[in-house]
Design a protein around this motif. Structure first.
Motif, PDB file in Angstrom:
ATOM      1  N   UNK A   1       0.839  -1.210   0.000  1.00 59.63           N
ATOM      2  CA  UNK A   1       0.000   0.000   0.000  1.00 59.63           C
ATOM      3  C   UNK A   1       0.870   1.255   0.000  1.00 59.63           C
ATOM      4  N   UNK A   2       1.890   1.258   0.837  1.00 62.81           N
ATOM      5  CA  UNK A   2       2.794   2.401   0.918  1.00 62.81           C
ATOM      6  C   UNK A   2       3.555   2.595  -0.398  1.00 62.81           C
ATOM      7  N   UNK A   3       4.068   1.505  -0.952  1.00 62.69           N
ATOM      8  CA  UNK A   3       4.805   1.576  -2.205  1.00 62.69           C
ATOM      9  C   UNK A   3       3.946   2.069  -3.349  1.00 62.69           C
ATOM     10  N   UNK A   4       2.723   1.584  -3.420  1.00 56.27           N
ATOM     11  CA  UNK A   4       1.801   2.000  -4.473  1.00 56.27           C
ATOM     12  C   UNK A   4       1.518   3.494  -4.363  1.00 56.27           C
ATOM     13  N   UNK A   5       1.258   3.960  -3.173  1.00 52.71           N
ATOM     14  CA  UNK A   5       0.983   5.376  -2.930  1.00 52.71           C
ATOM     15  C   UNK A   5       2.179   6.241  -3.330  1.00 52.71           C
ATOM     16  N   UNK A   6       3.371   5.819  -2.932  1.00 59.98           N
ATOM     17  CA  UNK A   6       4.583   6.576  -3.257  1.00 59.98           C
ATOM     18  C   UNK A   6       4.868   6.576  -4.754  1.00 59.98           C
ATOM     19  N   UNK A   7       4.648   5.446  -5.412  1.00 61.00           N
ATOM     20  CA  UNK A   7       4.908   5.366  -6.847  1.00 61.00           C
ATOM     21  C   UNK A   7       3.925   6.246  -7.618  1.00 61.00           C
ATOM     22  N   UNK A   8       2.672   6.249  -7.207  1.00 63.24           N
ATOM     23  CA  UNK A   8       1.667   7.103  -7.843  1.00 63.24           C
ATOM     24  C   UNK A   8       2.025   8.575  -7.631  1.00 63.24           C
ATOM     25  N   UNK A   9       2.425   8.924  -6.421  1.00 64.36           N
ATOM     26  CA  UNK A   9       2.827  10.307  -6.143  1.00 64.36           C
ATOM     27  C   UNK A   9       4.017  10.703  -7.019  1.00 64.36           C
ATOM     28  N   UNK A  10       4.983   9.815  -7.144  1.00 67.87           N
ATOM     29  CA  UNK A  10       6.164  10.086  -7.963  1.00 67.87           C
ATOM     30  C   UNK A  10       5.789  10.317  -9.423  1.00 67.87           C
ATOM     31  N   UNK A  11       4.998   9.444  -9.998  1.00 71.89           N
ATOM     32  CA  UNK A  11       4.670   9.579 -11.421  1.00 71.89           C
ATOM     33  C   UNK A  11       3.790  10.798 -11.663  1.00 71.89           C
ATOM     34  N   UNK A  12       2.924  11.142 -10.724  1.00 76.26           N
ATOM     35  CA  UNK A  12       2.127  12.363 -10.871  1.00 76.26           C
ATOM     36  C   UNK A  12       3.027  13.598 -10.883  1.00 76.26           C
ATOM     37  N   UNK A  13       4.011  13.630 -10.003  1.00 77.03           N
ATOM     38  CA  UNK A  13       4.934  14.767  -9.949  1.00 77.03           C
ATOM     39  C   UNK A  13       5.819  14.831 -11.189  1.00 77.03           C
ATOM     40  N   UNK A  14       6.321  13.686 -11.621  1.00 78.40           N
ATOM     41  CA  UNK A  14       7.174  13.660 -12.811  1.00 78.40           C
ATOM     42  C   UNK A  14       6.412  14.107 -14.058  1.00 78.40           C
ATOM     43  N   UNK A  15       5.206  13.599 -14.223  1.00 82.94           N
ATOM     44  CA  UNK A  15       4.439  13.956 -15.428  1.00 82.94           C
ATOM     45  C   UNK A  15       4.072  15.435 -15.427  1.00 82.94           C
ATOM     46  N   UNK A  16       3.851  16.026 -14.262  1.00 81.52           N
ATOM     47  CA  UNK A  16       3.571  17.467 -14.177  1.00 81.52           C
ATOM     48  C   UNK A  16       4.840  18.281 -14.435  1.00 81.52           C
ATOM     49  N   UNK A  17       5.969  17.780 -13.992  1.00 84.57           N
ATOM     50  CA  UNK A  17       7.240  18.509 -14.113  1.00 84.57           C
ATOM     51  C   UNK A  17       7.872  18.402 -15.497  1.00 84.57           C
ATOM     52  N   UNK A  18       7.564  17.332 -16.217  1.00 80.36           N
ATOM     53  CA  UNK A  18       8.182  17.096 -17.531  1.00 80.36           C
ATOM     54  C   UNK A  18       7.099  16.836 -18.584  1.00 80.36           C
ATOM     55  N   UNK A  19       6.396  17.882 -18.992  1.00 78.36           N
ATOM     56  CA  UNK A  19       5.270  17.706 -19.921  1.00 78.36           C
ATOM     57  C   UNK A  19       5.664  17.217 -21.310  1.00 78.36           C
ATOM     58  N   UNK A  20       6.930  17.313 -21.679  1.00 76.83           N
ATOM     59  CA  UNK A  20       7.350  16.841 -23.002  1.00 76.83           C
ATOM     60  C   UNK A  20       7.730  15.359 -23.001  1.00 76.83           C
ATOM     61  N   UNK A  21       7.645  14.721 -21.842  1.00 75.55           N
ATOM     62  CA  UNK A  21       7.950  13.294 -21.716  1.00 75.55           C
ATOM     63  C   UNK A  21       6.632  12.534 -21.556  1.00 75.55           C
ATOM     64  N   UNK A  22       6.502  11.427 -22.271  1.00 69.90           N
ATOM     65  CA  UNK A  22       5.332  10.558 -22.117  1.00 69.90           C
ATOM     66  C   UNK A  22       5.598   9.580 -20.965  1.00 69.90           C
ATOM     67  N   UNK A  23       4.648   9.443 -20.054  1.00 73.11           N
ATOM     68  CA  UNK A  23       4.749   8.510 -18.942  1.00 73.11           C
ATOM     69  C   UNK A  23       3.613   7.500 -19.072  1.00 73.11           C
ATOM     70  N   UNK A  24       3.956   6.229 -19.040  1.00 70.94           N
ATOM     71  CA  UNK A  24       2.951   5.164 -19.100  1.00 70.94           C
ATOM     72  C   UNK A  24       3.072   4.337 -17.827  1.00 70.94           C
ATOM     73  N   UNK A  25       2.007   4.359 -17.016  1.00 67.41           N
ATOM     74  CA  UNK A  25       1.962   3.543 -15.805  1.00 67.41           C
ATOM     75  C   UNK A  25       1.333   2.217 -16.198  1.00 67.41           C
ATOM     76  N   UNK A  26       2.071   1.144 -15.947  1.00 61.94           N
ATOM     77  CA  UNK A  26       1.594  -0.199 -16.288  1.00 61.94           C
ATOM     78  C   UNK A  26       1.483  -1.027 -15.009  1.00 61.94           C
ATOM     79  N   UNK A  27       0.253  -1.215 -14.526  1.00 59.69           N
ATOM     80  CA  UNK A  27       0.071  -2.060 -13.347  1.00 59.69           C
ATOM     81  C   UNK A  27       0.449  -3.513 -13.636  1.00 59.69           C
ATOM     82  N   UNK A  28       0.762  -4.235 -12.602  1.00 59.23           N
ATOM     83  CA  UNK A  28       1.016  -5.666 -12.723  1.00 59.23           C
ATOM     84  C   UNK A  28      -0.233  -6.335 -13.314  1.00 59.23           C
ATOM     85  N   UNK A  29      -0.064  -7.400 -14.100  1.00 61.15           N
ATOM     86  CA  UNK A  29      -1.227  -8.067 -14.692  1.00 61.15           C
ATOM     87  C   UNK A  29      -2.284  -8.521 -13.683  1.00 61.15           C
ATOM     88  N   UNK A  30      -1.892  -8.776 -12.433  1.00 58.93           N
ATOM     89  CA  UNK A  30      -2.856  -9.217 -11.426  1.00 58.93           C
ATOM     90  C   UNK A  30      -3.416  -8.065 -10.603  1.00 58.93           C
TER      91      UNK A  30
END
Length: 144
Positions: A51-80
């Motif tokens: 739960x903690x890792x998921x929350x931190x990873x989501x926070x990280x990708x949200x910040x990165x995508x806001x900070x670097x608008x010229x970069x495409x970010x694709x979040x790929x959850x585990x198949x399960x």
């Protein structure tokens, strides 16, 4: 699959216990105790760490995508993992460069990626074999 702009950063999720595709976390935690012979306290620790890792990873990708608008970010959850959980967590409405996908195989995504962000995921090994940079933010809790 749509044509993706470069650079593309793939974020690999690994939180199937905290965000199971079917059932709920408590049921999955009980299965870990039963099938893997985990102590209930260890299973609870694993669940909280995911739960903690998921929350931190989501926070990280949200910040990165806001900070670097010229970069495409694709979040790929585990198949399960449950995909729908991420619709409320990821800032895809605000950040048009942030995407969520479980389409295709991880190998196809790695072939498109310029970098992978992961935490304790074998995807990093596969990325390395393809010459794709694999980044592991140490402040994000590992799933196990």
């Amino acid at each position: 699959r749509a044509q993706w702009k470069k650079p593309l950063v793939l974020i690999s999720g690994r939180y199937a216990l905290a965000n199971p595709a079917s059932g709920n976390s408590n049921e999955k935690s009980e299965l870990v105790v039963k099938l893997r012979n985990y102590d209930p306290a260890r299973a609870e620790h694993l669940l909280e760490s995911q739960r903690s890792g998921m929350s931190s990873m989501v926070e990280l990708v949200n910040r990165l995508s806001a900070s670097f608008p010229s970069v495409e970010f694709v979040y790929r959850p585990h198949p399960f993992e449950r995909l729908e959980t991420y619709y409320d967590l990821l800032d895809m409405k605000r950040n048009s460069n942030l995407h969520l996908s479980k389409q295709g195989t991880i190998h196809g995504w790695l072939a498109l990626a310029d970098a992978v962000i992961h935490r304790g995921c074998t995807t990093a090994i596969e990325a390395g074999m393809l010459g794709v940079a694999a980044l592991s933010p140490k402040w994000v809790a590992t799933p196990e």
